[in-house]
Design a protein around this motif. Structure first.
Motif, mmCIF file in Angstrom:
data_model
loop_
_atom_site.group_PDB
_atom_site.id
_atom_site.type_symbol
_atom_site.label_atom_id
_atom_site.label_comp_id
_atom_site.label_asym_id
_atom_site.label_seq_id
_atom_site.Cartn_x
_atom_site.Cartn_y
_atom_site.Cartn_z
ATOM 1 N N PRO A 59 -2.013 79.179 -30.903
ATOM 2 C CA PRO A 59 -0.966 79.695 -31.789
ATOM 3 C C PRO A 59 -1.487 80.055 -33.178
ATOM 4 N N ALA A 60 -0.713 80.870 -33.871
ATOM 5 C CA ALA A 60 -1.190 81.487 -35.115
ATOM 6 C C ALA A 60 -1.419 80.481 -36.239
ATOM 7 N N ARG A 61 -0.630 79.413 -36.288
ATOM 8 C CA ARG A 61 -0.819 78.398 -37.324
ATOM 9 C C ARG A 61 -1.456 77.166 -36.692
ATOM 10 N N GLN A 62 -2.597 76.787 -37.214
ATOM 11 C CA GLN A 62 -3.368 75.694 -36.624
ATOM 12 C C GLN A 62 -3.818 74.712 -37.694
ATOM 13 N N ARG A 63 -3.809 73.432 -37.345
ATOM 14 C CA ARG A 63 -4.387 72.396 -38.208
ATOM 15 C C ARG A 63 -5.399 71.610 -37.381
ATOM 16 N N TRP A 64 -6.628 71.667 -37.788
ATOM 17 C CA TRP A 64 -7.715 71.007 -37.082
ATOM 18 C C TRP A 64 -8.194 69.794 -37.878
ATOM 19 N N LEU A 65 -8.349 68.668 -37.198
ATOM 20 C CA LEU A 65 -9.041 67.515 -37.751
ATOM 21 C C LEU A 65 -10.411 67.467 -37.091
ATOM 22 N N LEU A 66 -11.448 67.748 -37.854
ATOM 23 C CA LEU A 66 -12.819 67.841 -37.350
ATOM 24 C C LEU A 66 -13.541 66.536 -37.660
ATOM 25 N N ILE A 67 -13.939 65.821 -36.613
ATOM 26 C CA ILE A 67 -14.523 64.491 -36.755
ATOM 27 C C ILE A 67 -15.968 64.494 -36.305
ATOM 28 N N ASP A 68 -16.842 63.948 -37.146
ATOM 29 C CA ASP A 68 -18.244 63.746 -36.767
ATOM 30 C C ASP A 68 -18.787 62.578 -37.572
ATOM 31 N N HIS A 69 -19.808 61.915 -37.035
ATOM 32 C CA HIS A 69 -20.423 60.801 -37.754
ATOM 33 C C HIS A 69 -21.415 61.263 -38.801
ATOM 34 N N ASP A 70 -21.861 62.517 -38.707
ATOM 35 C CA ASP A 70 -22.981 63.042 -39.497
ATOM 36 C C ASP A 70 -22.443 63.868 -40.660
ATOM 37 N N ALA A 71 -22.625 63.364 -41.874
ATOM 38 C CA ALA A 71 -22.131 64.071 -43.055
ATOM 39 C C ALA A 71 -22.784 65.435 -43.215
ATOM 40 N N ALA A 72 -24.063 65.551 -42.838
ATOM 41 C CA ALA A 72 -24.751 66.834 -42.956
ATOM 42 C C ALA A 72 -24.144 67.875 -42.021
ATOM 43 N N LEU A 73 -23.745 67.454 -40.822
ATOM 44 C CA LEU A 73 -23.100 68.382 -39.897
ATOM 45 C C LEU A 73 -21.717 68.794 -40.400
ATOM 46 N N LEU A 74 -20.996 67.868 -41.009
ATOM 47 C CA LEU A 74 -19.690 68.227 -41.567
ATOM 48 C C LEU A 74 -19.847 69.242 -42.702
ATOM 49 N N ASP A 75 -20.866 69.067 -43.529
ATOM 50 C CA ASP A 75 -21.138 70.060 -44.577
ATOM 51 C C ASP A 75 -21.494 71.408 -43.960
ATOM 52 N N ALA A 76 -22.322 71.377 -42.905
ATOM 53 C CA ALA A 76 -22.691 72.616 -42.224
ATOM 54 C C ALA A 76 -21.463 73.265 -41.587
ATOM 55 N N ALA A 77 -20.541 72.452 -41.072
ATOM 56 C CA ALA A 77 -19.313 72.989 -40.485
ATOM 57 C C ALA A 77 -18.487 73.717 -41.539
ATOM 58 N N ARG A 78 -18.359 73.124 -42.711
ATOM 59 C CA ARG A 78 -17.617 73.790 -43.787
ATOM 60 C C ARG A 78 -18.234 75.159 -44.096
ATOM 61 N N GLN A 79 -19.537 75.179 -44.246
ATOM 62 C CA GLN A 79 -20.217 76.426 -44.586
ATOM 63 C C GLN A 79 -20.063 77.463 -43.477
ATOM 64 N N ALA A 80 -20.208 77.029 -42.222
ATOM 65 C CA ALA A 80 -20.112 77.961 -41.103
ATOM 66 C C ALA A 80 -18.698 78.515 -40.968
ATOM 67 N N LEU A 81 -17.691 77.685 -41.222
ATOM 68 C CA LEU A 81 -16.313 78.148 -41.114
ATOM 69 C C LEU A 81 -15.951 79.107 -42.241
ATOM 70 N N VAL A 82 -16.459 78.845 -43.433
ATOM 71 C CA VAL A 82 -16.245 79.781 -44.545
ATOM 72 C C VAL A 82 -16.868 81.135 -44.218
ATOM 73 N N ALA A 83 -18.075 81.119 -43.640
ATOM 74 C CA ALA A 83 -18.741 82.376 -43.269
ATOM 75 C C ALA A 83 -18.010 83.091 -42.142
ATOM 76 N N TRP A 84 -17.403 82.352 -41.238
ATOM 77 C CA TRP A 84 -16.696 82.925 -40.089
ATOM 78 C C TRP A 84 -15.364 83.531 -40.472
ATOM 79 N N ALA A 85 -14.672 82.919 -41.407
ATOM 80 C CA ALA A 85 -13.312 83.325 -41.750
ATOM 81 C C ALA A 85 -13.303 84.633 -42.547
ATOM 82 N N ASP A 86 -12.181 85.336 -42.481
ATOM 83 C CA ASP A 86 -11.973 86.494 -43.343
ATOM 84 C C ASP A 86 -11.720 86.055 -44.776
#
Length: 283
Positions: A59-86
């Motif tokens: 659906p068009a409106r989504q709320r994701w809770l992204l869970i990982d033990h690795d802080a570096a991967l969470l930082d990488a996820a933020r960066q990758a999602l910013v690059a992916w998004a419009d």
């Protein structure tokens, strides 16, 4: 839990996206047809590849809770999602993303899942997702995860669990021995107890069925050709390192296999997807 580098996760993302079982992905999306919004919890999120792969089907409106033990991967996820998004904007407590017609809120949480998933499921969830996770955890952990999901009647979409199937072109005499050694390594403790390894998807399906779920299984193999050379080379090196650590093969034989495989033209690496919906809520 053993760590994975952002480099490896970025290398495999395109192959993962191609491999996801289309029927199971469509069935997961179909559970929410007609809905305006959805809440998802993604376990072991890595760099956010599950969000990027699944969001266009939800659906068009989504709320994701992204869970990982690795802080570096969470930082990488933020960066990758910013690059992916419009469009992307940091809001207090979450990342606001616009992608095509989608409005996505991404919340990031650093948690160690080794003790189980019950604590991770304390947020609203219409769907729980995971990718390349259930081959890393133990049979006992899988049983506890199934019970925790059932207690919340939460559906699960768990993709890309390694299943031990490998086929290389051209074939090599040591393929079977290397695969056996690699599978033995996959079954070592990754932080969750002795890992289910190639049996993970099967054990997950059985545990969910016992817990009251309707379970669907679909194959999701990597099919790697010349365009995937960087991934194949990294895969070969990783398999060779893991096999060497078991001591099950002579060093010379493993070295010969590695050299031959670095020149392989293609390979198929088996994975299995699991989709489960609690029977009480299944239509």
């Amino acid at each position: 839990m053993s760590g994975f580098s952002p480099h490896w996760l970025a290398l495999r993302e395109a192959a993962d996206a191609r491999a996801r079982n289309a029927q199971l992905r469509a069935a997961a999306a179909g559970m929410f047809a007609g809905r305006a919004d959805i809440h998802i919890i993604d376990l072991g999120c890595g760099t956010g590849s599950t969000l990027r792969a699944l969001a266009p089907h939800l659906p068009a409106r989504q709320r994701w809770l992204l869970i990982d033990h690795d802080a570096a991967l969470l930082d990488a996820a933020r960066q990758a999602l910013v690059a992916w998004a419009d469009e992307a904007k940091a809001v207090d407590g979450y990342l606001s993303l616009r992608k095509d017609a989608l409005a996505i809120e991404a919340v990031f949480a650093q948690r160690d899942l080794a003790s189980g998933v019950a604590a991770a499921l304390d947020a609203p969830a219409d769907l729980v997702t995971a990718s390349a996770l259930f081959d890393l955890v133990s049979e006992e952990w899988i049983a506890r995860a199934a019970a925790a999901l059932a207690a919340r009647a939460a559906p699960l979409y768990a993709a890309l669990n390694y299943n031990g199937v490998e086929s290389w072109t051209p074939a090599h005499p040591s393929d079977a021995a290397v695969r056996a050694a690699f599978c033995a390594h996959q079954s070592r403790d990754k932080g969750f107890g002795p890992a289910a390894g190639p049996q993970g998807a099967r054990l997950l399906g059985e545990a969910l069925a016992r817990a009251g779920y309707r379970v669907a299984i679909g194959e999701s193999p990597w099919i790697l050709g010349e365009a995937d050379d960087a991934l194949r080379r990294e895969l070969v090196e990783g398999i060779a390192r893991a096999a060497a650590e078991t001591g099950l093969l002579a060093e010379a034989a493993l070295s010969e296999w590695r050299k031959a495989r670095l020149g392989a033209s293609s390979c198929v690496i088996g994975h299995t997807d699991v989709l489960a919906r609690f029977r009480a809520s299944a239509g």
